[in-house]
Design a protein around this motif. Structure first.
Motif, PDB file in Angstrom:
ATOM      1  N   THR A  30      74.791 -45.142  16.764  1.00  0.00           N
ATOM      2  CA  THR A  30      74.801 -44.651  15.386  1.00  0.00           C
ATOM      3  C   THR A  30      75.951 -45.317  14.637  1.00  0.00           C
ATOM      4  O   THR A  30      76.980 -45.646  15.222  1.00  0.00           O
ATOM      5  CB  THR A  30      74.966 -43.125  15.328  1.00  0.00           C
ATOM      6  OG1 THR A  30      76.154 -42.761  16.024  1.00  0.00           O
ATOM      7  CG2 THR A  30      73.771 -42.409  15.926  1.00  0.00           C
ATOM      8  N   ALA A  51      71.000 -45.012  12.380  1.00  0.00           N
ATOM      9  CA  ALA A  51      70.822 -45.003  13.831  1.00  0.00           C
ATOM     10  C   ALA A  51      69.886 -46.127  14.249  1.00  0.00           C
ATOM     11  O   ALA A  51      68.896 -46.405  13.570  1.00  0.00           O
ATOM     12  CB  ALA A  51      70.258 -43.662  14.279  1.00  0.00           C
ATOM     13  N   GLY A  52      70.215 -46.714  15.387  1.00  0.00           N
ATOM     14  CA  GLY A  52      69.325 -47.683  16.010  1.00  0.00           C
ATOM     15  C   GLY A  52      69.573 -49.117  15.619  1.00  0.00           C
ATOM     16  O   GLY A  52      70.203 -49.407  14.603  1.00  0.00           O
ATOM     17  N   ASP A  53      69.062 -49.992  16.457  1.00  0.00           N
ATOM     18  CA  ASP A  53      69.042 -51.430  16.231  1.00  0.00           C
ATOM     19  C   ASP A  53      67.653 -51.911  16.606  1.00  0.00           C
ATOM     20  O   ASP A  53      67.400 -52.314  17.731  1.00  0.00           O
ATOM     21  CB  ASP A  53      70.100 -52.139  17.088  1.00  0.00           C
ATOM     22  CG  ASP A  53      71.507 -51.813  16.665  1.00  0.00           C
ATOM     23  OD1 ASP A  53      71.784 -51.874  15.456  1.00  0.00           O
ATOM     24  OD2 ASP A  53      72.337 -51.497  17.532  1.00  0.00           O
ATOM     25  N   PHE A  54      66.742 -51.850  15.655  1.00  0.00           N
ATOM     26  CA  PHE A  54      65.338 -52.161  15.933  1.00  0.00           C
ATOM     27  C   PHE A  54      65.003 -53.531  15.372  1.00  0.00           C
ATOM     28  O   PHE A  54      65.337 -53.851  14.240  1.00  0.00           O
ATOM     29  CB  PHE A  54      64.421 -51.098  15.314  1.00  0.00           C
ATOM     30  CG  PHE A  54      64.740 -49.708  15.771  1.00  0.00           C
ATOM     31  CD1 PHE A  54      64.443 -49.299  17.061  1.00  0.00           C
ATOM     32  CD2 PHE A  54      65.358 -48.809  14.911  1.00  0.00           C
ATOM     33  CE1 PHE A  54      64.748 -48.021  17.484  1.00  0.00           C
ATOM     34  CE2 PHE A  54      65.654 -47.529  15.321  1.00  0.00           C
ATOM     35  CZ  PHE A  54      65.362 -47.137  16.617  1.00  0.00           C
ATOM     36  N   ARG A 103      67.167 -50.156  10.762  1.00  0.00           N
ATOM     37  CA  ARG A 103      67.822 -48.936  11.211  1.00  0.00           C
ATOM     38  C   ARG A 103      67.224 -47.772  10.456  1.00  0.00           C
ATOM     39  O   ARG A 103      66.717 -47.924   9.351  1.00  0.00           O
ATOM     40  CB  ARG A 103      69.328 -48.993  10.949  1.00  0.00           C
ATOM     41  CG  ARG A 103      70.043 -49.982  11.838  1.00  0.00           C
ATOM     42  CD  ARG A 103      71.533 -49.840  11.730  1.00  0.00           C
ATOM     43  NE  ARG A 103      72.155 -50.766  12.663  1.00  0.00           N
ATOM     44  CZ  ARG A 103      73.215 -51.482  12.399  1.00  0.00           C
ATOM     45  NH1 ARG A 103      73.818 -51.383  11.238  1.00  0.00           N
ATOM     46  NH2 ARG A 103      73.708 -52.299  13.291  1.00  0.00           N
ATOM     47  N   GLU A 118      58.934 -50.433  15.569  1.00  0.00           N
ATOM     48  CA  GLU A 118      59.846 -49.682  16.441  1.00  0.00           C
ATOM     49  C   GLU A 118      60.621 -48.645  15.640  1.00  0.00           C
ATOM     50  O   GLU A 118      60.799 -47.509  16.096  1.00  0.00           O
ATOM     51  CB  GLU A 118      60.836 -50.636  17.116  1.00  0.00           C
ATOM     52  CG  GLU A 118      60.230 -51.599  18.109  1.00  0.00           C
ATOM     53  CD  GLU A 118      61.266 -52.599  18.616  1.00  0.00           C
ATOM     54  OE1 GLU A 118      62.425 -52.560  18.164  1.00  0.00           O
ATOM     55  OE2 GLU A 118      60.903 -53.416  19.471  1.00  0.00           O
ATOM     56  N   ALA A 119      61.066 -49.025  14.460  1.00  0.00           N
ATOM     57  CA  ALA A 119      61.815 -48.094  13.611  1.00  0.00           C
ATOM     58  C   ALA A 119      60.929 -46.940  13.161  1.00  0.00           C
ATOM     59  O   ALA A 119      61.378 -45.789  13.110  1.00  0.00           O
ATOM     60  CB  ALA A 119      62.387 -48.833  12.412  1.00  0.00           C
ATOM     61  N   LEU A 126      71.201 -44.101  21.956  1.00  0.00           N
ATOM     62  CA  LEU A 126      71.059 -44.761  20.666  1.00  0.00           C
ATOM     63  C   LEU A 126      72.407 -44.934  19.970  1.00  0.00           C
ATOM     64  O   LEU A 126      73.222 -44.017  19.976  1.00  0.00           O
ATOM     65  CB  LEU A 126      70.134 -43.904  19.774  1.00  0.00           C
ATOM     66  CG  LEU A 126      69.628 -44.551  18.505  1.00  0.00           C
ATOM     67  CD1 LEU A 126      68.648 -45.652  18.849  1.00  0.00           C
ATOM     68  CD2 LEU A 126      68.946 -43.514  17.654  1.00  0.00           C
ATOM     69  N   PHE A 182      60.551 -44.445  16.027  1.00  0.00           N
ATOM     70  CA  PHE A 182      61.749 -43.637  16.190  1.00  0.00           C
ATOM     71  C   PHE A 182      61.914 -42.658  15.041  1.00  0.00           C
ATOM     72  O   PHE A 182      62.387 -41.531  15.235  1.00  0.00           O
ATOM     73  CB  PHE A 182      62.981 -44.538  16.310  1.00  0.00           C
ATOM     74  CG  PHE A 182      64.214 -43.769  16.643  1.00  0.00           C
ATOM     75  CD1 PHE A 182      64.378 -43.176  17.881  1.00  0.00           C
ATOM     76  CD2 PHE A 182      65.209 -43.603  15.698  1.00  0.00           C
ATOM     77  CE1 PHE A 182      65.504 -42.448  18.178  1.00  0.00           C
ATOM     78  CE2 PHE A 182      66.345 -42.880  15.981  1.00  0.00           C
ATOM     79  CZ  PHE A 182      66.497 -42.297  17.230  1.00  0.00           C
TER      80      PHE A 182
END
Length: 155
Positions: free
Chosen positions: A102, A115-118, A74, A123-124, A100, A127
């Motif tokens: 949070t 933020a995010g679920d990579f 994240r 990928e992180a 996205l 972003f």
């Protein structure tokens, strides 16, 4: 020759000790534990909830795959003690990237917005580059994530 002296106090003392032993043995026998039965009273929906949970864990509920969490990455967009600033940062991220997820993490005394679920660090990083226009200090954090549902098509 001396005469035998009869101890008249010995007999009542012996009777007292015999009576004490009799009371102790009777109390032990009367307070002994016996085996009993335990009756469990469960609500009527309890069995159905257990069945649903077992079906969800085995992946057979509606044919959908099992939902589980795994480790991933994240992007941390805010860390500080100001609660309102944390919620403002979260609102700003949700406004710019509505798709996205949070997350707010509170570990005394700091609020952290992630933020995010990579699944991969690449990928992180991508972003993080997009977020750098909106936030100043960004970090990539490795933690347990909620992976997005994978949709498969039969094409």
């Amino acid at each position: 020759m001396k005469k035998a002296i009869f101890d008249h106090k010995a007999i009542p003392a012996g009777i007292k000790y015999c009576f004490l032993l009799l009371l102790l043995s009777a109390s032990v026998k009367s307070f002994g534990q016996t085996r009993g039965k335990v009756q469990v009273v469960a609500p009527p929906l309890f069995d159905t909830l257990l069945a649903k949970r077992a079906a969800l864990n085995s992946g057979k509920a509606g044919g959908s795959p099992r939902y589980s969490s795994s480790y991933g990455y994240r992007v941390q967009i805010y860390s500080g003690t100001n609660r309102s600033a944390a919620f403002n940062a979260q609102a700003k991220c949700n406004k710019e990237f509505p798709e996205l997820r949070t997350y707010i993490v509170y570990r005394e005394p700091n609020f952290k917005i992630r933020a995010g679920d990579f699944r991969t660090r690449i990928e992180a990083e991508r972003f993080k580059q997009q977020l750098s226009a909106y936030f100043t200090s960004l970090f990539i954090i490795s933690e347990k994530i909620n992976p997005p549902k994978i949709t498969t098509s039969d094409d």
